[in-house]
Write an enzyme that holds these catalytic residues in place. Sequence first.
Site, PDB file in Angstrom:
ATOM      1  CD  GLU A 103      -2.895   1.236   2.341  1.00  0.00           C
ATOM      2  OE1 GLU A 103      -2.885   0.312   3.178  1.00  0.00           O
ATOM      3  OE2 GLU A 103      -3.744   2.155   2.345  1.00  0.00           O
ATOM      4  CG  ASN A 133      -5.151   4.835   0.756  1.00  0.00           C
ATOM      5  OD1 ASN A 133      -5.997   4.051   1.151  1.00  0.00           O
ATOM      6  ND2 ASN A 133      -3.866   4.744   1.094  1.00  0.00           N
ATOM      7  CD  GLU A 160      -6.093   0.080   0.048  1.00  0.00           C
ATOM      8  OE1 GLU A 160      -6.289   0.851   1.020  1.00  0.00           O
ATOM      9  OE2 GLU A 160      -5.374  -0.927   0.119  1.00  0.00           O
ATOM     10  CG  ASP A 185      -8.959   1.328   3.047  1.00  0.00           C
ATOM     11  OD1 ASP A 185      -8.776   0.439   3.900  1.00  0.00           O
ATOM     12  OD2 ASP A 185      -8.207   2.303   2.901  1.00  0.00           O
ATOM     13  CD  GLU A 213      -6.278  -1.312   6.597  1.00  0.00           C
ATOM     14  OE1 GLU A 213      -5.842  -0.671   5.655  1.00  0.00           O
ATOM     15  OE2 GLU A 213      -7.114  -0.849   7.397  1.00  0.00           O
TER      16      GLU A 213
HETATM   17  P1  C2E Z   1      -5.717   3.657   5.702  1.00  0.00           P
HETATM   18  O1  C2E Z   1      -5.877   3.723   4.226  1.00  0.00           O
HETATM   19  O2  C2E Z   1      -6.683   2.811   6.439  1.00  0.00           O
HETATM   20  O3  C2E Z   1      -4.202   3.200   5.919  1.00  0.00           O
HETATM   21  C1  C2E Z   1      -3.777   2.347   6.950  1.00  0.00           C
HETATM   22  C2  C2E Z   1      -3.175   3.130   8.093  1.00  0.00           C
HETATM   23  O4  C2E Z   1      -2.819   2.231   9.157  1.00  0.00           O
HETATM   24  C3  C2E Z   1      -1.875   3.865   7.740  1.00  0.00           C
HETATM   25  O5  C2E Z   1      -1.844   5.070   8.503  1.00  0.00           O
HETATM   26  C4  C2E Z   1      -0.803   2.886   8.239  1.00  0.00           C
HETATM   27  O6  C2E Z   1       0.442   3.520   8.499  1.00  0.00           O
HETATM   28  C5  C2E Z   1      -1.456   2.389   9.489  1.00  0.00           C
HETATM   29  N1  C2E Z   1      -0.965   1.058   9.929  1.00  0.00           N
HETATM   30  C6  C2E Z   1      -0.506   0.050   9.174  1.00  0.00           C
HETATM   31  N2  C2E Z   1      -0.206  -1.026   9.921  1.00  0.00           N
HETATM   32  C7  C2E Z   1      -0.472  -0.686  11.204  1.00  0.00           C
HETATM   33  C8  C2E Z   1      -0.343  -1.377  12.475  1.00  0.00           C
HETATM   34  O7  C2E Z   1       0.059  -2.529  12.568  1.00  0.00           O
HETATM   35  N3  C2E Z   1      -0.733  -0.685  13.586  1.00  0.00           N
HETATM   36  C9  C2E Z   1      -1.186   0.595  13.535  1.00  0.00           C
HETATM   37  N4  C2E Z   1      -1.515   1.185  14.663  1.00  0.00           N
HETATM   38  N5  C2E Z   1      -1.312   1.268  12.355  1.00  0.00           N
HETATM   39  C10 C2E Z   1      -0.964   0.633  11.205  1.00  0.00           C
HETATM   40  P2  C2E Z   1      -1.389   6.459   7.875  1.00  0.00           P
HETATM   41  O8  C2E Z   1      -0.283   6.229   6.880  1.00  0.00           O
HETATM   42  O9  C2E Z   1      -1.163   7.399   8.987  1.00  0.00           O
HETATM   43  O10 C2E Z   1      -2.655   6.916   7.038  1.00  0.00           O
HETATM   44  C11 C2E Z   1      -3.865   7.224   7.669  1.00  0.00           C
HETATM   45  C12 C2E Z   1      -4.979   7.366   6.675  1.00  0.00           C
HETATM   46  O11 C2E Z   1      -4.750   8.522   5.839  1.00  0.00           O
HETATM   47  C13 C2E Z   1      -5.104   6.204   5.712  1.00  0.00           C
HETATM   48  O12 C2E Z   1      -5.788   5.144   6.336  1.00  0.00           O
HETATM   49  C14 C2E Z   1      -5.860   6.843   4.583  1.00  0.00           C
HETATM   50  O13 C2E Z   1      -7.236   6.911   4.880  1.00  0.00           O
HETATM   51  C15 C2E Z   1      -5.293   8.253   4.575  1.00  0.00           C
HETATM   52  N6  C2E Z   1      -4.235   8.338   3.547  1.00  0.00           N
HETATM   53  C16 C2E Z   1      -2.913   8.042   3.622  1.00  0.00           C
HETATM   54  N7  C2E Z   1      -2.289   8.260   2.444  1.00  0.00           N
HETATM   55  C17 C2E Z   1      -3.243   8.704   1.592  1.00  0.00           C
HETATM   56  C18 C2E Z   1      -3.249   9.108   0.207  1.00  0.00           C
HETATM   57  O14 C2E Z   1      -2.229   9.072  -0.502  1.00  0.00           O
HETATM   58  N8  C2E Z   1      -4.440   9.526  -0.325  1.00  0.00           N
HETATM   59  C19 C2E Z   1      -5.592   9.558   0.422  1.00  0.00           C
HETATM   60  N9  C2E Z   1      -6.734   9.973  -0.183  1.00  0.00           N
HETATM   61  N10 C2E Z   1      -5.635   9.154   1.688  1.00  0.00           N
HETATM   62  C20 C2E Z   1      -4.478   8.746   2.279  1.00  0.00           C
HETATM   63 CA    CA Z   2      -5.991   2.279   2.642  1.00  0.00          CA
HETATM   64 CA    CA Z   3      -7.883   0.947   5.960  1.00  0.00          CA
END
Ligand code: C2E
Ligand code: CA
Ligand code: CA
Length: 278
Positions: free
Chosen positions: A59, A119, A151, A181, A238
């Site tokens: 991802e 995403n 996603e 997602d 996840e």
């Molecule tokens: P998401 O799409 O549900 O992404 C998964 C989130 O869970 C990511 O947070 C990831 O770093 C985190 N994660 C993965 N494995 C674990 C784990 O084992 N434990 C915990 N506690 N967390 C884990 P992140 O990178 O902070 O992103 C948060 C949200 O921001 C994403 O949730 C997504 O909704 C959004 N996002 C991130 N990048 C993009 C992007 O390029 N475009 C858009 N539209 N949204 C994004």
């Molecule tokens: Ca995602």
């Molecule tokens: Ca997710």
Amino acid sequence: AEKIGNGESLVFVQEMQEQGLENIRLHEKLQHAIANDEFHIVMQPIMNLDNQSSCNEGESLIRWQTPDEGFISPIKFISLAEESGLIIPIGRWVIAQSCKQLAKFIVRGGPKDFKLHVNISAMQLQQPDFASHLFTCIQENELMNGNICVEITESTLMKHTDQIVDTLKYLRRLGVNVAIDDFGSGYSSLSYLHSFPFDCLKIDRTFVSDILTNEKNAAVVSSVLTLAKSFNVPLVAEGVETLEMLEKLQEMGCERVQGYYFSRPLPFDDFTATVNRG
Ligand code: C2E
Ligand code: CA
Ligand code: CA
Ligand code: CA
């Protein structure tokens, strides 16, 4: 009592104003973040357990490193970007950069059929040129359409317009994958699942995080697994952080997992080194 009430609402109004100012300030910075080269993409492996724990999916996640305030979480700025429309140029940058990194990863020995999940916000899908921009990026980097999985959150799908559904159908017809997602977080009726096609379900981390202690959430994961099987698509769990969680999920029949137990989201070079080492 009246006095206390007024005092409370004053504090509330002040908080709202501070929040508003903070958001205006962030928005201003966000406008220049692409030009100032403040974004980068990290990649997190998605493991396939039925195939000797191999990794041929991942991802793409955006990171924002500001010069003066350090790292700002996407949880904070993505919703702001969505409200202001800045998600359109940011989202285009994410797609272009993700395709570029994926192509470089494959050149450095990554599997040619690697699937990178990206995403995508609802507003992006509503842009008439969304698909053509995506296909341009895929072609410019000599990737295949099947290398990309978009996603879409369950909540995006629930407020789906015909345009979003048409775009998703069009993408799939040309071989791009579609994942739903944060599945389970929208408390939606399941009937909408029949109205558009998808290739993958991802269950929200909130359900996975306490499956060892919360029987209700374990039951949710278990029924979503059954649901995914009946639609003949894989389920990605996840937020897998420990061996115990992994074993429990395996016991339940879950074959795709993503989480800190395997790897945090990694900068390009680390991701390439980690995944290509096997
Ligand atoms: P998401 O799409 O549900 O992404 C998964 C989130 O869970 C990511 O947070 C990831 O770093 C985190 N994660 C993965 N494995 C674990 C784990 O084992 N434990 C915990 N506690 N967390 C884990 P992140 O990178 O902070 O992103 C948060 C949200 O921001 C994403 O949730 C997504 O909704 C959004 N996002 C991130 N990048 C993009 C992007 O390029 N475009 C858009 N539209 N949204 C994004
Ligand atoms: Ca995602
Ligand atoms: Ca997710
Ligand atoms: Ca999420």
